[in-house]
Scaffold this active site. Structure first.
Site, PDB file in Angstrom:
ATOM      1  CG  ASP A  98      16.466  17.862  19.205  1.00 58.43           C
ATOM      2  OD1 ASP A  98      17.389  18.340  18.513  1.00 58.43           O
ATOM      3  OD2 ASP A  98      15.357  17.550  18.735  1.00 58.43           O
ATOM      4  CE  LYS A 160      11.831  18.005  19.857  1.00 60.40           C
ATOM      5  NZ  LYS A 160      12.834  16.930  19.948  1.00 60.40           N
ATOM      6  CE  LYS A 189      12.535  17.840  16.173  1.00 60.54           C
ATOM      7  NZ  LYS A 189      13.745  17.060  16.569  1.00 60.54           N
TER       8      LYS A 189
END
Length: 229
Positions: A98, A160, A189
């Site tokens: 991430d 995300k 996400k």
């Protein structure tokens, strides 16, 4: 994903990245996090790079993915350094990365720099899942759409919402905007502030296919205690 398609807490668990990213997180806490993820069959465990080796060791042989953050939480790191951090995390067993985008470059209109930054990490973690954190709370809607588009161009697997360390977390409106921008080709996400079953339902209904949360155990327990997900 339609929230109504989830039939129980195990379905919800399969969308959760069980997360511990505090600066003062300890190895025993990471171990407990991993044990919870195994017990509840979460999708991934997301930790800082210093802990990803331990997480990978504990999760080895399971379906739970060890995940590391990169350029976290500011994104204000040179692309080659982000790439090196990602490569190091992969070498220690990370199956997912991430990363935080170059927010300053995005806001300055340097689209090539943003795309190249993501692409450098993509190259360093080829074959692993790459999620790109755009930090929605610091962007206007046009910038959010642009960030998502550049992430898609650079080969991201997910976009995300948030680090959880800035001025705000995931919102239903932002998840819906991101899903509308990227279409069905990649994941979205929702991360930051997803602490209740109601919030989780709303994020999934808006288009989230992963939930980053430190409240995963409470979410699935609430689903079991109530009428299911």
């Amino acid at each position: 994903m339609d929230a109504s398609a989830l039939s129980g807490s195990h379905d919800l668990a399969g969308l959760i990245d069980h997360t511990l990213l505090r600066a003062d997180a300890t190895a025993p806490e990471v171990r407990r996090l991993c044990e919870e993820a195994l017990a509840h069959r979460f999708k991934a465990v997301c930790v800082n790079p210093v802990h990803v080796g331990l997480a990978a060791e504990i999760l080895a042989g399971s379906a739970v993915a060890p995940c590391s953050v990169v350029g976290f939480p500011l994104g204000a790191v040179m692309p080659q350094d982000k790439a090196a951090e990602a490569a190091g995390a992969v070498a220690r067993g990370a199956a997912e990365i991430d990363m935080v985008i170059a927010l300053g470059a995005l806001k300055a209109g340097d689209h090539a720099a943003v795309r190249d930054d993501i692409a450098a990490v993509r190259a360093a973690c080829r074959g692993r899942v790459l999620k790109v954190i755009i930090e929605t709370c610091l962007l206007d809607d046009a910038q959010k759409r642009l960030a998502c588009s550049l992430a898609v161009e650079a080969g991201a697997d997910f976009v995300k919402t948030s680090t959880g360390f800035s001025t705000g977390g995931a919102t239903v409106a932002d998840v819906a905007l991101m899903r509308a921008t990227v279409g069905d080709g990649i994941g979205v996400k929702a991360s930051g502030g997803v602490r209740s079953l109601e919030s989780a339902r709303a994020m999934i209904a808006a288009g989230a296919t992963r939930l980053g949360t430190s409240s995963g155990v409470a979410l699935v327990t609430a689903g079991l205690a109530g009428d299911g997900y």
